[in-house]
Design a protein around this motif. Structure first.
Motif, mmCIF file in Angstrom:
data_model
loop_
_atom_site.group_PDB
_atom_site.id
_atom_site.type_symbol
_atom_site.label_atom_id
_atom_site.label_comp_id
_atom_site.label_asym_id
_atom_site.label_seq_id
_atom_site.Cartn_x
_atom_site.Cartn_y
_atom_site.Cartn_z
ATOM 1 N N TYR A 101 0.811 -1.219 0.000
ATOM 2 C CA TYR A 101 0.000 0.000 0.000
ATOM 3 C C TYR A 101 0.846 1.271 0.000
ATOM 4 C CZ TYR A 101 -5.069 -0.259 -0.086
ATOM 5 O OH TYR A 101 -6.380 -0.333 -0.514
ATOM 6 N N THR A 102 2.082 1.174 0.470
ATOM 7 C CA THR A 102 2.947 2.349 0.431
ATOM 8 C C THR A 102 3.302 2.706 -1.008
ATOM 9 O OG1 THR A 102 3.827 1.765 2.604
ATOM 10 C CG2 THR A 102 5.078 3.370 1.322
ATOM 11 N N HIS A 103 3.535 1.695 -1.852
ATOM 12 C CA HIS A 103 3.726 1.967 -3.281
ATOM 13 C C HIS A 103 2.471 2.622 -3.862
ATOM 14 C CE1 HIS A 103 6.694 -1.432 -2.799
ATOM 15 N NE2 HIS A 103 7.430 -0.581 -3.484
ATOM 16 N N THR A 104 1.306 2.093 -3.465
ATOM 17 C CA THR A 104 0.045 2.667 -3.946
ATOM 18 C C THR A 104 -0.075 4.132 -3.532
ATOM 19 O OG1 THR A 104 -1.004 0.497 -3.724
ATOM 20 C CG2 THR A 104 -2.467 2.401 -3.928
ATOM 21 N N GLY A 105 0.250 4.417 -2.270
ATOM 22 C CA GLY A 105 0.167 5.785 -1.784
ATOM 23 C C GLY A 105 1.087 6.730 -2.542
ATOM 24 N N ILE A 106 2.290 6.263 -2.849
ATOM 25 C CA ILE A 106 3.236 7.072 -3.623
ATOM 26 C C ILE A 106 2.648 7.392 -4.999
ATOM 27 C CG2 ILE A 106 5.479 7.022 -4.801
ATOM 28 C CD1 ILE A 106 6.494 5.362 -2.388
ATOM 29 N N TYR A 107 2.102 6.383 -5.645
ATOM 30 C CA TYR A 107 1.523 6.560 -6.977
ATOM 31 C C TYR A 107 0.398 7.604 -6.952
ATOM 32 C CZ TYR A 107 -1.304 5.397 -11.107
ATOM 33 O OH TYR A 107 -2.042 5.461 -12.260
ATOM 34 N N ILE A 108 -0.516 7.474 -5.996
ATOM 35 C CA ILE A 108 -1.644 8.404 -5.910
ATOM 36 C C ILE A 108 -1.148 9.816 -5.644
ATOM 37 C CG2 ILE A 108 -3.717 8.985 -4.578
ATOM 38 C CD1 ILE A 108 -3.937 5.899 -4.083
ATOM 39 N N ASP A 109 -0.176 9.939 -4.757
ATOM 40 C CA ASP A 109 0.402 11.242 -4.442
ATOM 41 C C ASP A 109 1.044 11.876 -5.679
ATOM 42 O OD1 ASP A 109 1.504 13.223 -2.331
ATOM 43 O OD2 ASP A 109 3.313 12.539 -3.347
ATOM 44 N N GLU A 110 1.789 11.093 -6.421
ATOM 45 C CA GLU A 110 2.472 11.626 -7.610
ATOM 46 C C GLU A 110 1.464 12.001 -8.697
ATOM 47 O OE1 GLU A 110 5.685 12.333 -8.132
ATOM 48 O OE2 GLU A 110 6.208 11.787 -6.083
#
Length: 445
Positions: A101-110
């Motif tokens: 989910y941390t990868h997911t969060g990075i993607y959404i943020d970017e």
């Protein structure tokens, strides 16, 4: 938004501003760099123009699909077996089995670094919210029919829950799905409104009433309903205040016939599926609008550094600094909670996360919308007339400000979520107390 040597204040989350963070491993940092490079080449430079023309071109979607950059919108962990079966082994170098989910969060943020939610949701909302119910609750037969094309981006999806008279009141859904006399088909009648991505979607994961009228949540089910070009389906775009490129849609369903095999899971379980899906939707909204708030506030800081009034830069005015400080404190508080929340999602088992974080997810989404409102209002007030103008140097701020309601209403309106959060927390507390007070050897049979 920032200098290459040093970022403008509030333009980056702490972990990208040179400050230590316990949440991000080397694989996360590597992905962030690759993700940002991809988006700066293929997405961010054009997002504002796409919002102006109200459509994201097909070639942009195709570029994302080829790079597997639609898939990060799925809840983590990813459907690894299916992805490998489709010869999808990594996303920007991150193995699909190592995705969290941390990868997911990075993607959404970017993705939200444009400051605008519309262009991103135009391409990603269907994968984020429409496909997961099929993955989580669909039968093997349903998987075989729909997942190969869905996961490879050959078909586009949406989630169709909201109706003209049933928004946050999901149990009040009135769209019916009645079995035909031979019980081989469902006949669907009703309307869906404010459906993001619906206009371009081939399929919807749709909430319908299979139980009798008035049966409330117990009568709800979910089905896969074909949309674009399908007999009995009529769709038109709705003009909304912001996120125009998201393709908000009104859908009319007139004797739409689908196979009974298009049922997702079991009849009568629709409310459970919808609520589970909401957790992912609300978390992604919270992360995305936190970045939008960051874009608004840091853009205001940059403007105040160069804009002069009364013989000096706005930044030299104490009242301006005071307003920025108050909004900045809200922003960084929300960022800290967002990072913590994503970490908890990463490390808790799914079943435990649904129970312990369900109410808090609603609260985080509601709070993120409030923070967004504060930062966007701060920006537009400091930009003054420029921020109220739909062109020129304040155009982005004007558009961001119009998107605030789009973060506070969809996914459960703010007041509903605030109430839901406390009710869920109290429910968990009372359940825990009852368990502790139960006599030794007692059993609930």
């Amino acid at each position: 938004m920032s200098s290459k040597s040093f970022p403008i204040p509030f333009s980056e989350p702490p972990y990208l501003s040179g400050l230590p963070s316990p949440y991000y491993k080397p694989t996360h940092l590597t992905f962030q760099k690759k993700c940002r490079a991809f988006l700066e080449e293929h997405f961010l430079p054009n997002a504002l123009e796409w919002e102006r023309i109200e459509t994201v071109p097909d070639h942009a979607y195709d570029t994302f699909v080829k790079a597997n950059m639609i898939l990060p919108n799925l809840p983590a962990p990813l459907p690894v077996d299916w992805l490998k079966r489709l010869e999808i082994y990594d996303i920007m170098g991150v193995k699909v089995e190592e995705w969290d989910y941390t990868h997911t969060g990075i993607y959404i943020d970017e993705m939200a670094r444009s400051g605008l939610a519309g262009p991103g949701s135009s391409m990603t909302a269907g994968m984020a919210f429409g496909v997961p119910p099929v993955i989580k609750f669909g039968s093997k037969e349903l998987h075989e029919r729909f997942l190969p094309d869905a996961l490879t981006g050959k078909t586009k999806w949406c989630i169709a829950i909201t109706e003209p008279d049933a928004g946050s009141d999901v149990a009040n859904i009135s769209t019916t799905a009645v079995k035909s006399k031979d019980e081989k088909h469902y006949i669907i009648n009703g309307t869906k409104k404010w459906i993001t991505n619906g206009f371009w979607a081939d399929y919807a994961a749709m909430a319908v009433r299979t139980g009798k009228t008035g049966s409330g949540a117990a009568g709800l089910s979910m089905v896969v309903c074909p949309l674009k070009g399908y007999k009995g389906v009529n769709m038109r775009r709705l003009k909304v205040g912001g996120q125009v490129t998201g393709g908000t849609t009104f859908i009319e369903l007139d004797d739409v016939q689908i196979p009974v095999e298009n049922l997702i899971g079991s009849e009568g379980m629709g409310m459970r599926y919808i609520m589970t899906n909401f957790n992912h939707e609300r978390l992604t909204i919270a992360v995305g609008v936190t970045r939008q708030a960051r874009v608004a506030l840091s853009t205001a800081v940059e403007y105040c550094l160069k804009r002069e009034a009364f013989g000096k830069p706005l930044m030299d005015q104490p009242v301006v600094r005071h307003r920025l400080a108050k909004a900045g404190a809200e922003l960084e508080t929300m960022q800290a909670w967002s990072d913590q929340f994503v970490y908890q999602m990463t490390h808790l088992p799914k079943a435990e996360a649904d129970i312990k974080l369900g109410g808090l997810t609603a609260l985080a989404k509601a709070k993120a919308g409030m923070v967004f409102a504060t930062c966007a209002e701060t920006a537009i007030l400091l930009f003054g007339g420029n921020g109220y103008t739909r062109s020129g140097q304040g155009e982005l701020i004007e558009k961001i400000y119009r998107e605030v309601p789009g973060s506070r209403i969809p996914g459960g309106s703010e007041d509903i979520l605030l109430d839901l959060a406390v009710r869920q927390l109290v429910k968990n507390y009372r359940s825990a107390i009852k368990t502790m007070e139960r006599p030794s050897g007692d059993s609930k049979l």
